[in-house]
Design a protein around this motif. Structure first.
Motif, PDB file in Angstrom:
ATOM      1  N   GLU A 180     -15.601 -25.701  23.164  1.00 41.91           N
ATOM      2  CA  GLU A 180     -16.928 -25.487  23.738  1.00 41.91           C
ATOM      3  C   GLU A 180     -18.043 -25.954  22.811  1.00 41.91           C
ATOM      4  O   GLU A 180     -19.173 -26.176  23.249  1.00 41.91           O
ATOM      5  N   SER A 181     -17.739 -26.114  21.510  1.00 40.99           N
ATOM      6  CA  SER A 181     -18.761 -26.580  20.563  1.00 40.99           C
ATOM      7  C   SER A 181     -19.007 -28.083  20.676  1.00 40.99           C
ATOM      8  O   SER A 181     -19.967 -28.605  20.105  1.00 40.99           O
ATOM      9  N   LEU A 182     -18.147 -28.788  21.417  1.00 43.97           N
ATOM     10  CA  LEU A 182     -18.295 -30.232  21.559  1.00 43.97           C
ATOM     11  C   LEU A 182     -19.373 -30.575  22.582  1.00 43.97           C
ATOM     12  O   LEU A 182     -19.602 -29.833  23.536  1.00 43.97           O
ATOM     13  N   THR A 183     -20.004 -31.694  22.380  1.00 48.59           N
ATOM     14  CA  THR A 183     -20.960 -32.195  23.371  1.00 48.59           C
ATOM     15  C   THR A 183     -20.173 -32.741  24.566  1.00 48.59           C
ATOM     16  O   THR A 183     -18.959 -32.995  24.458  1.00 48.59           O
ATOM     17  N   PRO A 184     -20.827 -32.925  25.726  1.00 44.33           N
ATOM     18  CA  PRO A 184     -20.125 -33.490  26.886  1.00 44.33           C
ATOM     19  C   PRO A 184     -19.440 -34.816  26.577  1.00 44.33           C
ATOM     20  O   PRO A 184     -18.308 -35.058  27.016  1.00 44.33           O
ATOM     21  N   ARG A 185     -20.109 -35.693  25.821  1.00 50.88           N
ATOM     22  CA  ARG A 185     -19.506 -36.975  25.481  1.00 50.88           C
ATOM     23  C   ARG A 185     -18.287 -36.791  24.581  1.00 50.88           C
ATOM     24  O   ARG A 185     -17.255 -37.448  24.742  1.00 50.88           O
ATOM     25  N   GLU A 186     -18.381 -35.854  23.626  1.00 48.78           N
ATOM     26  CA  GLU A 186     -17.254 -35.596  22.729  1.00 48.78           C
ATOM     27  C   GLU A 186     -16.074 -35.013  23.504  1.00 48.78           C
ATOM     28  O   GLU A 186     -14.916 -35.324  23.209  1.00 48.78           O
ATOM     29  N   ARG A 187     -16.356 -34.191  24.495  1.00 53.55           N
ATOM     30  CA  ARG A 187     -15.260 -33.658  25.315  1.00 53.55           C
ATOM     31  C   ARG A 187     -14.597 -34.776  26.102  1.00 53.55           C
ATOM     32  O   ARG A 187     -13.366 -34.783  26.278  1.00 53.55           O
ATOM     33  N   GLU A 188     -15.387 -35.696  26.576  1.00 50.51           N
ATOM     34  CA  GLU A 188     -14.828 -36.824  27.304  1.00 50.51           C
ATOM     35  C   GLU A 188     -13.939 -37.661  26.393  1.00 50.51           C
ATOM     36  O   GLU A 188     -12.855 -38.104  26.791  1.00 50.51           O
ATOM     37  N   VAL A 189     -14.391 -37.871  25.164  1.00 44.49           N
ATOM     38  CA  VAL A 189     -13.581 -38.601  24.186  1.00 44.49           C
ATOM     39  C   VAL A 189     -12.297 -37.835  23.895  1.00 44.49           C
ATOM     40  O   VAL A 189     -11.205 -38.415  23.798  1.00 44.49           O
ATOM     41  N   LEU A 190     -12.393 -36.513  23.787  1.00 45.74           N
ATOM     42  CA  LEU A 190     -11.214 -35.687  23.528  1.00 45.74           C
ATOM     43  C   LEU A 190     -10.205 -35.810  24.666  1.00 45.74           C
ATOM     44  O   LEU A 190      -9.001 -35.924  24.422  1.00 45.74           O
ATOM     45  N   ARG A 191     -10.679 -35.818  25.890  1.00 36.76           N
ATOM     46  CA  ARG A 191      -9.772 -35.968  27.021  1.00 36.76           C
ATOM     47  C   ARG A 191      -9.070 -37.330  26.988  1.00 36.76           C
ATOM     48  O   ARG A 191      -7.907 -37.454  27.366  1.00 36.76           O
ATOM     49  N   CYS A 192      -9.790 -38.332  26.523  1.00 36.40           N
ATOM     50  CA  CYS A 192      -9.161 -39.649  26.352  1.00 36.40           C
ATOM     51  C   CYS A 192      -8.090 -39.608  25.268  1.00 36.40           C
ATOM     52  O   CYS A 192      -7.023 -40.233  25.395  1.00 36.40           O
ATOM     53  N   LEU A 206     -15.130 -45.983  28.339  1.00 33.28           N
ATOM     54  CA  LEU A 206     -16.430 -45.311  28.345  1.00 33.28           C
ATOM     55  C   LEU A 206     -17.601 -46.273  28.164  1.00 33.28           C
ATOM     56  O   LEU A 206     -18.753 -45.832  28.079  1.00 33.28           O
ATOM     57  N   PHE A 207     -17.304 -47.562  28.094  1.00 33.16           N
ATOM     58  CA  PHE A 207     -18.341 -48.576  27.925  1.00 33.16           C
ATOM     59  C   PHE A 207     -19.168 -48.317  26.663  1.00 33.16           C
ATOM     60  O   PHE A 207     -20.399 -48.336  26.669  1.00 33.16           O
ATOM     61  N   LEU A 208     -18.429 -48.063  25.573  1.00 33.91           N
ATOM     62  CA  LEU A 208     -19.053 -47.822  24.275  1.00 33.91           C
ATOM     63  C   LEU A 208     -18.491 -48.827  23.281  1.00 33.91           C
ATOM     64  O   LEU A 208     -17.449 -49.439  23.509  1.00 33.91           O
ATOM     65  N   SER A 209     -19.163 -48.961  22.152  1.00 34.69           N
ATOM     66  CA  SER A 209     -18.641 -49.831  21.104  1.00 34.69           C
ATOM     67  C   SER A 209     -17.546 -49.079  20.348  1.00 34.69           C
ATOM     68  O   SER A 209     -17.578 -47.844  20.259  1.00 34.69           O
ATOM     69  N   PRO A 210     -16.566 -49.794  19.791  1.00 31.78           N
ATOM     70  CA  PRO A 210     -15.525 -49.138  18.992  1.00 31.78           C
ATOM     71  C   PRO A 210     -16.121 -48.315  17.852  1.00 31.78           C
ATOM     72  O   PRO A 210     -15.588 -47.251  17.508  1.00 31.78           O
ATOM     73  N   HIS A 211     -17.206 -48.788  17.267  1.00 26.03           N
ATOM     74  CA  HIS A 211     -17.844 -48.043  16.180  1.00 26.03           C
ATOM     75  C   HIS A 211     -18.365 -46.698  16.680  1.00 26.03           C
ATOM     76  O   HIS A 211     -18.204 -45.663  16.008  1.00 26.03           O
ATOM     77  N   THR A 212     -18.988 -46.691  17.845  1.00 28.02           N
ATOM     78  CA  THR A 212     -19.508 -45.436  18.413  1.00 28.02           C
ATOM     79  C   THR A 212     -18.368 -44.486  18.729  1.00 28.02           C
ATOM     80  O   THR A 212     -18.459 -43.271  18.478  1.00 28.02           O
ATOM     81  N   VAL A 213     -17.280 -45.029  19.284  1.00 27.88           N
ATOM     82  CA  VAL A 213     -16.117 -44.195  19.592  1.00 27.88           C
ATOM     83  C   VAL A 213     -15.542 -43.598  18.312  1.00 27.88           C
ATOM     84  O   VAL A 213     -15.160 -42.421  18.261  1.00 27.88           O
ATOM     85  N   ARG A 214     -15.481 -44.396  17.261  1.00 20.17           N
ATOM     86  CA  ARG A 214     -14.971 -43.908  15.975  1.00 20.17           C
ATOM     87  C   ARG A 214     -15.819 -42.742  15.491  1.00 20.17           C
ATOM     88  O   ARG A 214     -15.290 -41.720  15.018  1.00 20.17           O
ATOM     89  N   THR A 215     -17.139 -42.845  15.636  1.00 20.56           N
ATOM     90  CA  THR A 215     -18.037 -41.761  15.224  1.00 20.56           C
ATOM     91  C   THR A 215     -17.772 -40.511  16.059  1.00 20.56           C
ATOM     92  O   THR A 215     -17.696 -39.396  15.517  1.00 20.56           O
ATOM     93  N   HIS A 216     -17.612 -40.684  17.380  1.00 19.01           N
ATOM     94  CA  HIS A 216     -17.337 -39.537  18.249  1.00 19.01           C
ATOM     95  C   HIS A 216     -16.015 -38.869  17.870  1.00 19.01           C
ATOM     96  O   HIS A 216     -15.908 -37.638  17.830  1.00 19.01           O
ATOM     97  N   MET A 217     -15.003 -39.690  17.597  1.00 20.35           N
ATOM     98  CA  MET A 217     -13.699 -39.132  17.236  1.00 20.35           C
ATOM     99  C   MET A 217     -13.778 -38.345  15.930  1.00 20.35           C
ATOM    100  O   MET A 217     -13.177 -37.267  15.797  1.00 20.35           O
ATOM    101  N   GLN A 218     -14.511 -38.868  14.958  1.00 22.30           N
ATOM    102  CA  GLN A 218     -14.687 -38.155  13.696  1.00 22.30           C
ATOM    103  C   GLN A 218     -15.411 -36.834  13.921  1.00 22.30           C
ATOM    104  O   GLN A 218     -15.060 -35.816  13.313  1.00 22.30           O
ATOM    105  N   ASN A 219     -16.422 -36.849  14.799  1.00 22.29           N
ATOM    106  CA  ASN A 219     -17.143 -35.615  15.112  1.00 22.29           C
ATOM    107  C   ASN A 219     -16.238 -34.596  15.793  1.00 22.29           C
ATOM    108  O   ASN A 219     -16.321 -33.394  15.517  1.00 22.29           O
ATOM    109  N   VAL A 220     -15.370 -35.088  16.685  1.00 17.41           N
ATOM    110  CA  VAL A 220     -14.436 -34.195  17.372  1.00 17.41           C
ATOM    111  C   VAL A 220     -13.506 -33.523  16.372  1.00 17.41           C
ATOM    112  O   VAL A 220     -13.311 -32.300  16.388  1.00 17.41           O
TER     113      VAL A 220
END
Length: 258
Positions: A180-192, A206-220
């Motif tokens: 629940e502490s994740l943002t909606p985008r981070e939850r979407e990345v987690l489901r992926c 998700l139509f994002l850059s690999p760099h952005t996805v890497r940042t989201h994954m690190q945040n998750v």
């Protein structure tokens, strides 16, 4: 006389046939036997189509354990299209039948007492866990009891099962809090991540850059307090988070985004 229809599922043929014969000797019991999870599902589906559903399914806790040593069990959701028997373990079969034919009561037959696996069986939807070497009268009492919506466990297992269920609930609650502490985008990345998608595949989806996805994954990983994708996926599963539907939509479970 109301007859009870029982399906025995065990990949040890001699045991399955012997148990089926013993149960069939009862005047109010009709019995069939299946030697694998897919075969059991076919029996259940055929019986439902013919309007003579089974009432109780007796499942070997170690079903499929020796078919493909070391193979990962799969959840029984449907009979394989090719009609061949695959590997479906007993507890996964219980879960599959629970989701597909909830009116069928399931009882797990076990070689030995195991609080953890018994708790998993109950969580999957089983109504009972009994020893394979119990008396026929005991087994009949369990069969008739689960049809009255009773849950049957050996007394010696009760404390251990309650402890396992309590621990599982605690872990799930903590896991849910972290998710629940994740943002909606981070939850979407987690489901992926749960779906097994790598960084590039997530970026394309998700139509994002690999760099952005890497940042989201690190945040998750940081917010979940884990250090690997595997650990994040395990925690997500405990929290009830399922994978994105690779066909396009997000899977939903229990009325919540999964």
């Amino acid at each position: 006389m109301v007859r009870i229809r029982v399906l025995v599922v065990d990949d040890h043929r001699i045991f399955a046939e012997s148990l089926a014969a013993a149960l069939a000797a009862e005047p109010d019991v009709d019995v069939a036997a299946a030697g694998s999870g897919p075969a059991a599902l076919r029996c259940l589906e055929r019986a439902a189509t013919e309007g003579r559903r089974f009432d109780v399914m007796l499942v070997d806790a170690d079903l499929g354990a020796q078919v493909v040593p070391g193979a990962r069990p799969v959840v029984a959701r449907a009979v394989p299209d090719n009609g061949e028997d695959g590997l479906v373990d007993g507890i996964s079969l219980v879960a599959g039948v629970r989701s597909g034919q909830s009116a069928v009561r399931t009882v797990v037959l076990a070689e030995k007492d195991d609080p953890r696996r018994a708790a998993l069986a109950l969580g999957a939807g089983a109504s009972g866990w009994v020893a394979k070497d119990c008396s026929l009268q005991r087994l009949l009492a369990v069969i008739r009891g689960v049809l009255r919506d009773e849950t049957h466990l050996p007394p010696a297992l009760l404390t251990g099962v309650l402890r396992e269920l309590t621990a599982a609930r605690k872990h799930r609650t903590e896991s849910e809090r972290l998710v629940e502490s994740l943002t909606p985008r981070e939850r979407e990345v987690l489901r992926c991540m749960v779906a097994g998608l790598g960084r590039k595949a997530v970026a394309e989806r998700l139509f994002l850059s690999p760099h952005t996805v890497r940042t989201h994954m690190q945040n998750v990983l940081g917010k979940l307090g884990v250090h690997s994708t595997l650990a994040a996926v395990a925690l997500a599963r405990r929290a009830g988070v399922g994978p994105v539907d690779l066909a396009g939509d997000v899977v939903e479970r229990g009325g919540q985004l999964a």
